[in-house]
Design an enzyme around this catalytic site. Structure first.
Site, PDB file in Angstrom:
ATOM      1  N   ARG A  82       0.512  10.385   0.127  1.00  0.00           N
ATOM      2  CA  ARG A  82       0.845  11.461   1.063  1.00  0.00           C
ATOM      3  C   ARG A  82       2.088  12.227   0.657  1.00  0.00           C
ATOM      4  O   ARG A  82       2.513  13.141   1.363  1.00  0.00           O
ATOM      5  CB  ARG A  82       1.064  10.885   2.471  1.00  0.00           C
ATOM      6  CG  ARG A  82      -0.135  10.153   3.040  1.00  0.00           C
ATOM      7  CD  ARG A  82       0.151   9.647   4.441  1.00  0.00           C
ATOM      8  NE  ARG A  82      -0.776   8.601   4.843  1.00  0.00           N
ATOM      9  CZ  ARG A  82      -0.655   7.887   5.955  1.00  0.00           C
ATOM     10  NH1 ARG A  82       0.362   8.117   6.766  1.00  0.00           N
ATOM     11  NH2 ARG A  82      -1.537   6.953   6.243  1.00  0.00           N
TER      12      ARG A  82
ATOM     13  N   LYS B  81     -11.286  -1.829   6.409  1.00  0.00           N
ATOM     14  CA  LYS B  81     -10.121  -1.393   7.179  1.00  0.00           C
ATOM     15  C   LYS B  81     -10.617  -0.867   8.537  1.00  0.00           C
ATOM     16  O   LYS B  81     -11.597  -0.111   8.583  1.00  0.00           O
ATOM     17  CB  LYS B  81      -9.402  -0.284   6.407  1.00  0.00           C
ATOM     18  CG  LYS B  81      -8.249   0.391   7.149  1.00  0.00           C
ATOM     19  CD  LYS B  81      -7.628   1.455   6.256  1.00  0.00           C
ATOM     20  CE  LYS B  81      -6.540   2.240   6.971  1.00  0.00           C
ATOM     21  NZ  LYS B  81      -5.865   3.196   6.070  1.00  0.00           N
TER      22      LYS B  81
ATOM     23  N   GLU C  73       0.849  -1.190   0.000  1.00  0.00           N
ATOM     24  CA  GLU C  73       0.000   0.000   0.000  1.00  0.00           C
ATOM     25  C   GLU C  73       0.886   1.242   0.000  1.00  0.00           C
ATOM     26  O   GLU C  73       1.567   1.529   0.985  1.00  0.00           O
ATOM     27  CB  GLU C  73      -0.919   0.021   1.223  1.00  0.00           C
ATOM     28  CG  GLU C  73      -1.739   1.292   1.330  1.00  0.00           C
ATOM     29  CD  GLU C  73      -2.464   1.447   2.659  1.00  0.00           C
ATOM     30  OE1 GLU C  73      -2.847   2.588   2.993  1.00  0.00           O
ATOM     31  OE2 GLU C  73      -2.636   0.444   3.376  1.00  0.00           O
TER      32      GLU C  73
ATOM     33  N   THR D 146      -4.657   6.119   1.375  1.00  0.00           N
ATOM     34  CA  THR D 146      -5.094   7.486   1.638  1.00  0.00           C
ATOM     35  C   THR D 146      -5.876   8.046   0.446  1.00  0.00           C
ATOM     36  O   THR D 146      -5.702   9.193   0.041  1.00  0.00           O
ATOM     37  CB  THR D 146      -3.913   8.420   1.987  1.00  0.00           C
ATOM     38  OG1 THR D 146      -2.954   7.709   2.780  1.00  0.00           O
ATOM     39  CG2 THR D 146      -4.393   9.603   2.813  1.00  0.00           C
TER      40      THR D 146
END
Length: 214
Positions: free
Chosen positions: A53, A136, A49, A76
């Site tokens: 960011r 999640k 993953e 994200t």
């Protein structure tokens, strides 16, 4: 090509069952992408993953997507535009800290399997109602940790979780022992000092240790 929430859940469960830990990666330098991915895959953690960011994140996904044996996704993800950019970069799945109807609509329409986040029973039920039975759990430790996740298992046994946020080698076994935990997400397998120092052997060793947690 679109995807249903049910098919997204099937894809997410397959990813989560691949290894006990999904590395959560914040990568600043695209030059680190391929050697980092290669080290993690060699260590037994093929599902990667890459969080959106950093300015380099999409290029990192492009590079990691070329590593044989790896399954690279984007983390994200917050907006429909993020979904579009992640797919263009070669992401094979998406991860979000939460979920909104607009975000899920976009992911389904564009065909990106989403591992969407929930922190409460209400949020988990809302995702389940839509068809997402693999979710999640975030932020895991701040939301009560393994004890909280265990409490959700009885009323919501049909939901599988990937707890992320504050997960460490020390507390990961507490999560992985739960019947409603498929895997955990963690950043400790790729610490910043080892990435910046190019210690790929050290990262591979951390990945191998992480495979023993499950």
């Amino acid at each position: 090509m679109s995807i249903t929430p049910e098919d997204a859940s099937i894809a997410s469960e397959k990813l989560c069952r691949t290894a006990p830990v999904i590395p959560v990666l914040v990568v600043d330098d695209v030059a680190h992408a391929q050697p980092l991915a290669s080290a993690l895959v060699a260590g037994g953690l093929p599902v990667l993953e890459v969080t959106l960011r950093t300015p380099a994140a999409l290029d990192v996904i492009r590079e990691m997507a070329q590593v044989e044996g790896g399954i690279t996704g984007a983390g994200t993800i917050l907006t429909p535009r993020d979904v579009e950019r992640a797919l263009e970069a070669g992401a094979r799945f998406g991860v979000s800290p939460g979920a909104t109807p607009m975000l899920l609509d976009a992911a389904e329409e564009m065909g990106l399997p989403m591992l969407a986040g929930a922190a409460t029973a209400t949020e988990a039920m809302a995702l389940l109602e839509r068809g997402y039975r693999v979710q999640k759990f975030f932020p895991a430790e701040a939301s009560g940790g393994a004890k909280a996740l265990k409490s959700l298992a009885s009323p919501l046994p049909q939901i599988l979780f990937c707890p992320t946020g504050g997960v460490t080698p020390e507390n990961a076994p507490n999560y992985l022992s739960l019947p409603n935990t498929a895997c955990v997400g963690g950043s400790w397998v790729a610490p910043k000092d080892k990435v910046e120092g190019g210690d790929w052997a050290g990262i591979e060793a951390l990945a191998r240790e992480a495979t023993k947690l499950g």
